[in-house]
Design a protein around this motif. Structure first.
Motif, mmCIF file in Angstrom:
data_model
loop_
_atom_site.group_PDB
_atom_site.id
_atom_site.type_symbol
_atom_site.label_atom_id
_atom_site.label_comp_id
_atom_site.label_asym_id
_atom_site.label_seq_id
_atom_site.Cartn_x
_atom_site.Cartn_y
_atom_site.Cartn_z
ATOM 1 N N ALA A 63 2.187 -0.597 -60.172
ATOM 2 C CA ALA A 63 1.033 0.289 -60.354
ATOM 3 C C ALA A 63 -0.270 -0.490 -60.239
ATOM 4 O O ALA A 63 -1.224 -0.054 -59.574
ATOM 5 C CB ALA A 63 1.117 0.982 -61.715
ATOM 6 N N ASN A 67 -3.085 -0.254 -57.137
ATOM 7 C CA ASN A 67 -4.453 0.173 -57.457
ATOM 8 C C ASN A 67 -5.522 -0.781 -56.932
ATOM 9 O O ASN A 67 -6.684 -0.386 -56.796
ATOM 10 C CB ASN A 67 -4.626 0.303 -58.975
ATOM 11 C CG ASN A 67 -3.954 1.542 -59.531
ATOM 12 O OD1 ASN A 67 -3.559 2.433 -58.786
ATOM 13 N ND2 ASN A 67 -3.810 1.601 -60.842
ATOM 14 N N GLN A 170 2.204 5.636 -56.148
ATOM 15 C CA GLN A 170 1.073 5.448 -57.057
ATOM 16 C C GLN A 170 1.165 6.405 -58.243
ATOM 17 O O GLN A 170 0.892 6.025 -59.386
ATOM 18 C CB GLN A 170 -0.244 5.663 -56.309
ATOM 19 C CG GLN A 170 -1.477 5.334 -57.142
ATOM 20 C CD GLN A 170 -2.731 5.283 -56.302
ATOM 21 O OE1 GLN A 170 -3.003 6.184 -55.512
ATOM 22 N NE2 GLN A 170 -3.514 4.225 -56.465
ATOM 23 N N THR A 173 4.369 5.237 -60.441
ATOM 24 C CA THR A 173 4.126 4.013 -61.209
ATOM 25 C C THR A 173 3.034 4.218 -62.257
ATOM 26 O O THR A 173 3.035 3.557 -63.294
ATOM 27 C CB THR A 173 3.744 2.852 -60.274
ATOM 28 O OG1 THR A 173 2.605 3.216 -59.482
ATOM 29 C CG2 THR A 173 4.902 2.487 -59.364
ATOM 30 N N GLY A 174 2.114 5.145 -61.990
ATOM 31 C CA GLY A 174 1.103 5.471 -62.997
ATOM 32 C C GLY A 174 1.748 6.051 -64.247
ATOM 33 O O GLY A 174 1.385 5.694 -65.379
ATOM 34 N N THR A 209 -4.624 1.444 -66.394
ATOM 35 C CA THR A 209 -3.950 1.362 -65.091
ATOM 36 C C THR A 209 -3.308 2.696 -64.725
ATOM 37 O O THR A 209 -3.414 3.156 -63.580
ATOM 38 C CB THR A 209 -2.887 0.247 -65.113
ATOM 39 O OG1 THR A 209 -3.544 -1.020 -65.234
ATOM 40 C CG2 THR A 209 -2.056 0.251 -63.836
ATOM 41 N N SER A 213 -4.406 5.120 -61.668
ATOM 42 C CA SER A 213 -3.443 5.573 -60.655
ATOM 43 C C SER A 213 -3.588 7.067 -60.402
ATOM 44 O O SER A 213 -3.625 7.517 -59.246
ATOM 45 C CB SER A 213 -2.012 5.257 -61.105
ATOM 46 O OG SER A 213 -1.791 3.872 -61.202
#
Length: 237
Positions: A63, A67, A170, A173-174, A209, A213
């Motif tokens: 993530a 980013n 994205q 993983t966020g 983070t 994302s």
């Protein structure tokens, strides 16, 4: 450009660098957790039972990495000019200075800086300044050399080819980054409140983070990526 417009540009550029900095903090925090997980395996299951598997931290790393490019693109779209030098020069100075500080004034080897659990002010200051210098360096990376710019353009071309999977990844993983942050929070509250302060850094950066994302995915940052324009052919006379 008016003073207000200039201020907005500077703030947006600062915001871009801050997002890169946070992604790097996530990498630093999670690197230490993963290192401890594998070194202590199978005797330590990080933040169990709230976190089902310590390997999920690899997705939190993903993530942060995913980013970095769109975060840097926010700042690179602006024309802020430069004060005396490019940003990467200042980044290099900060990197060099913080590396020297860690080498001479902390008991931790530079290469092990993010793999040890330390509450030392000097060690943590070294970590922060090292990552800050790296953030400045990455923000201006294409300007370092034509070869690096060419390599980044090649990576951008490859990313364009898989932009839809990157967009989906994205988002996924966020969610994982936020889940990891929640797991550390619950573990700290119910199992290990004495580690509230050191754990707070990982918790905050993982939440930021994850939110980053989602924000970048909402803006379709990866879907809007375009391949670099080919360089014009050189004419030889």
């Amino acid at each position: 450009m008016t003073t207000v417009d200039s201020a907005k540009v500077i703030l947006k550029k600062t915001f871009s660098i801050a997002l890169i900095f946070n992604a790097l903090i996530t990498l630093g925090c999670v690197a230490g957790i993963i290192f401890g997980f594998y070194v202590s395996y199978p005797y330590w299951r990080p933040y169990a039972p709230y976190l089902v598997d310590g390997n999920l931290f690899w997705l939190a790393i993903a993530a942060a990495v995913i980013n970095i490019f769109p975060s840097a693109a926010i700042g690179r779209a602006l024309h802020t000019g430069r004060f005396l030098f490019h940003h990467y020069v200042y980044g290099f100075f900060v990197l060099a200075g913080s590396s020297a500080f860690v080498f001479f004034f902390t008991p931790v080897p530079l290469l092990s800086l993010f793999f040890v659990d330390s509450s030392s002010v000097a060690v943590n200051a070294g970590r922060v300044f090292l990552l800050a210098g790296l953030a400045l360096f990455l923000d201006d990376l294409p300007d370092v050399s034509k070869r690096i710019e060419g390599g980044l353009n090649w990576m951008k071309t490859k990313a364009y080819q898989v932009r839809k999977p990157l967009h989906a990844l994205q988002i996924l993983t966020g969610f994982i980054a936020i889940y990891c942050g929640i797991s550390i929070t619950l573990s700290t509250i119910y199992d290990d409140p004495m580690r509230a302060l050191p754990n707070s850094f990982a918790i905050v950066t993982l939440f930021i983070t994850g939110i980053t994302s989602f924000a970048l995915a909402k803006k379709k940052a990866w879907l809007k990526i375009t391949p670099p324009e080919p360089e014009p052919a050189k004419l030889f006379v």
